[in-house]
Scaffold this motif. Structure first.
Motif, PDB file in Angstrom:
ATOM      1  N   ASN A 125       1.042  -1.040  -0.170  1.00 22.40           N
ATOM      2  CA  ASN A 125       0.044  -0.012  -0.290  1.00 22.40           C
ATOM      3  C   ASN A 125       0.880   1.051  -0.115  1.00 22.40           C
ATOM      4  O   ASN A 125       0.531   2.514  -0.659  1.00 22.40           O
ATOM      5  CB  ASN A 125      -0.937  -0.172   1.185  1.00 22.40           C
ATOM      6  CG  ASN A 125      -1.779  -1.079   0.992  1.00 22.40           C
ATOM      7  OD1 ASN A 125      -2.332  -1.373   0.029  1.00 22.40           O
ATOM      8  ND2 ASN A 125      -2.433  -2.057   2.083  1.00 22.40           N
ATOM      9  N   GLU A 126       2.076   1.296   0.757  1.00 17.23           N
ATOM     10  CA  GLU A 126       3.197   2.000   0.789  1.00 17.23           C
ATOM     11  C   GLU A 126       4.259   1.843   0.851  1.00 17.23           C
ATOM     12  O   GLU A 126       4.805   1.055   1.695  1.00 17.23           O
ATOM     13  CB  GLU A 126       2.731   2.666   2.436  1.00 17.23           C
ATOM     14  CG  GLU A 126       1.484   3.084   2.762  1.00 17.23           C
ATOM     15  CD  GLU A 126       1.757   3.692   4.053  1.00 17.23           C
ATOM     16  OE1 GLU A 126       1.988   4.467   4.814  1.00 17.23           O
ATOM     17  OE2 GLU A 126       0.981   3.209   5.270  1.00 17.23           O
ATOM     18  N   ILE A 127       5.061   2.681  -0.311  1.00 12.18           N
ATOM     19  CA  ILE A 127       6.123   2.674  -0.687  1.00 12.18           C
ATOM     20  C   ILE A 127       7.206   2.046   0.253  1.00 12.18           C
ATOM     21  O   ILE A 127       6.987   3.495   1.593  1.00 12.18           O
ATOM     22  CB  ILE A 127       6.632   3.318  -1.975  1.00 12.18           C
ATOM     23  CG1 ILE A 127       8.137   3.161  -2.705  1.00 12.18           C
ATOM     24  CG2 ILE A 127       7.080   4.502  -1.158  1.00 12.18           C
ATOM     25  CD1 ILE A 127       8.404   3.457  -3.749  1.00 12.18           C
ATOM     26  N   ALA A 128       7.439   1.431   0.581  1.00 11.24           N
ATOM     27  CA  ALA A 128       8.743   1.271   1.939  1.00 11.24           C
ATOM     28  C   ALA A 128      10.243   1.261   1.148  1.00 11.24           C
ATOM     29  O   ALA A 128      10.801   0.489   0.457  1.00 11.24           O
ATOM     30  CB  ALA A 128       8.687  -0.579   2.259  1.00 11.24           C
ATOM     31  N   LEU A 129      10.990   1.780   2.191  1.00 17.36           N
ATOM     32  CA  LEU A 129      12.329   2.267   2.262  1.00 17.36           C
ATOM     33  C   LEU A 129      13.310   1.223   3.233  1.00 17.36           C
ATOM     34  O   LEU A 129      12.729   1.920   3.850  1.00 17.36           O
ATOM     35  CB  LEU A 129      12.571   4.357   2.240  1.00 17.36           C
ATOM     36  CG  LEU A 129      14.261   5.000   1.951  1.00 17.36           C
ATOM     37  CD1 LEU A 129      14.742   3.621   0.694  1.00 17.36           C
ATOM     38  CD2 LEU A 129      14.273   6.167   2.417  1.00 17.36           C
ATOM     39  N   ILE A 130      13.509   0.333   2.718  1.00 11.14           N
ATOM     40  CA  ILE A 130      14.961  -0.472   3.234  1.00 11.14           C
ATOM     41  C   ILE A 130      16.265   0.056   3.816  1.00 11.14           C
ATOM     42  O   ILE A 130      17.404   0.680   3.007  1.00 11.14           O
ATOM     43  CB  ILE A 130      14.729  -1.816   2.564  1.00 11.14           C
ATOM     44  CG1 ILE A 130      13.933  -2.295   2.502  1.00 11.14           C
ATOM     45  CG2 ILE A 130      15.530  -2.371   3.991  1.00 11.14           C
ATOM     46  CD1 ILE A 130      13.723  -3.456   1.538  1.00 11.14           C
ATOM     47  N   ASP A 131      16.445   0.405   5.427  1.00  9.59           N
ATOM     48  CA  ASP A 131      17.995   0.375   5.494  1.00  9.59           C
ATOM     49  C   ASP A 131      18.822  -0.871   5.946  1.00  9.59           C
ATOM     50  O   ASP A 131      18.252  -1.392   6.763  1.00  9.59           O
ATOM     51  CB  ASP A 131      17.717   1.084   7.007  1.00  9.59           C
ATOM     52  CG  ASP A 131      19.506   1.925   6.944  1.00  9.59           C
ATOM     53  OD1 ASP A 131      19.997   1.433   7.152  1.00  9.59           O
ATOM     54  OD2 ASP A 131      19.655   2.688   7.917  1.00  9.59           O
ATOM     55  N   ASN A 132      19.661  -1.051   4.523  1.00  7.52           N
ATOM     56  CA  ASN A 132      19.921  -2.368   4.448  1.00  7.52           C
ATOM     57  C   ASN A 132      21.571  -2.271   5.550  1.00  7.52           C
ATOM     58  O   ASN A 132      21.602  -3.963   5.842  1.00  7.52           O
ATOM     59  CB  ASN A 132      20.264  -2.841   2.847  1.00  7.52           C
ATOM     60  CG  ASN A 132      19.930  -2.416   1.750  1.00  7.52           C
ATOM     61  OD1 ASN A 132      19.569  -3.367   1.836  1.00  7.52           O
ATOM     62  ND2 ASN A 132      19.859  -1.207   1.030  1.00  7.52           N
ATOM     63  N   LYS A 133      21.616  -2.076   6.572  1.00  8.52           N
ATOM     64  CA  LYS A 133      21.928  -1.357   6.961  1.00  8.52           C
ATOM     65  C   LYS A 133      21.939  -2.032   8.336  1.00  8.52           C
ATOM     66  O   LYS A 133      22.489  -3.095   8.894  1.00  8.52           O
ATOM     67  CB  LYS A 133      23.373  -0.078   7.339  1.00  8.52           C
ATOM     68  CG  LYS A 133      24.678  -0.483   8.427  1.00  8.52           C
ATOM     69  CD  LYS A 133      25.211   0.587   8.902  1.00  8.52           C
ATOM     70  CE  LYS A 133      26.031   0.463   9.488  1.00  8.52           C
ATOM     71  NZ  LYS A 133      27.007   1.880   9.431  1.00  8.52           N
TER      72      LYS A 133
END
Length: 273
Positions: A57-65
């Motif tokens: 539903n909402e674009i997700a931003l992943i902090d890979n660290k």
């Protein structure tokens, strides 16, 4: 632009709009070359710490660290704000952020009717937003209002038809929905609303194509034959788009025939006034 490092945006690969704005973040170097990833390509490890339903539903931003995730307008503000801090600062003001969240939801929940795509049955993970009745009804009313206003203004340029008013144009736009509803009544209600959403999007697209003529005509006198030609080409484009969407939705092809029939009947009714 200042690049946001070690962050990955999840996006709906089947959504042209999502493709455009996420790729623009890469091209402008707001994100690095690995700064976006298709929702359907999530690994099992990533699925363990991502809210899959919310990410659809909402674009997700992943902090890979740190293996943390933020969603929706917060994701976009962080990406843009990394390069333009003032945007993030203004966007996080309570009244503005409230409006941005509502606008984001309005677009996200309706993205499949704004720009439809054929469902890939082979995908295990599908980035399909929840069906939200409230935002679908708001979208239908919004698109109907814009269409009615534009057609009312455009109708003033055509002297071969009786003078219009905004109420008549609104009635015609809503009447198209009611007329087509007669032929989809056996479908599940959600599928009916999906079609209606696409139907009103076709009308909205047509009205947007007419706006340049309205602007140009305010600056100089355009011959009525040119206006009629533009209007005719617009209707042909709308027919093409309606046929294309009916095919994507896997609905009966006769819906395009009834779409034409309604418009012919309305034209005859207007000319007889």
């Amino acid at each position: 632009m200042k690049t946001l490092q070690n962050q990955t945006l999840l996006y709906d690969k089947d959504c042209p709009l999502c493709n455009v704005y996420t790729s623009s973040f890469i091209k402008t170097k707001m994100l690095d070359t690995n700064g976006r990833k298709a929702y359907k390509d999530l690994t099992n490890e990533e699925q363990n710490f991502i809210d899959l339903k919310r990410a659809a539903n909402e674009i997700a931003l992943i902090d890979n660290k740190n293996k943390t995730v933020i969603y929706g307008i917060d994701s976009l503000l962080k990406v843009i704000g990394n390069s333009m801090p003032w945007v993030e600062k203004i966007g996080n003001l309570k009244p503005i952020k409230f409006g941005l969240k509502k606008l984001y939801s309005f677009i996200s929940y309706n993205r499949k009717v704004i720009i439809p795509s054929k469902e890939d049955l082979t995908q295990t993970l599908k980035c399909v937003p929840d069906f939200n009745y409230k935002y679908r009804y708001i979208y239908i009313l919004f698109a109907t209002l814009i269409t009615s206003i534009v057609l009312f203004k455009f109708g003033k340029l055509l002297h071969i038809i009786p003078e219009s008013n905004i109420y008549r144009e609104g009635f015609i736009a809503l009447g198209q929905i009611g007329f087509q509803a007669l032929f989809i009544s056996k479908l599940k209600f959600q599928k009916q609303l999906n079609y209606v959403g696409n139907l009103i999007t076709v009308s909205l697209m047509g009205s947007l194509i007419l706006i340049p003529v309205l602007i140009l005509n305010s600056l100089l006198i355009i011959p009525e034959v040119v206006i009629l030609t533009w209007f005719g080409l617009t209707v042909l484009f709308m027919l093409y788009e309606h046929v294309r969407r009916v095919k994507i939705l896997e609905l009966p092809t006769y819906l395009s025939a009834t779409w034409i029939l309604y418009r012919v009947l309305i034209l005859l009714a207007i000319l007889s006034l």
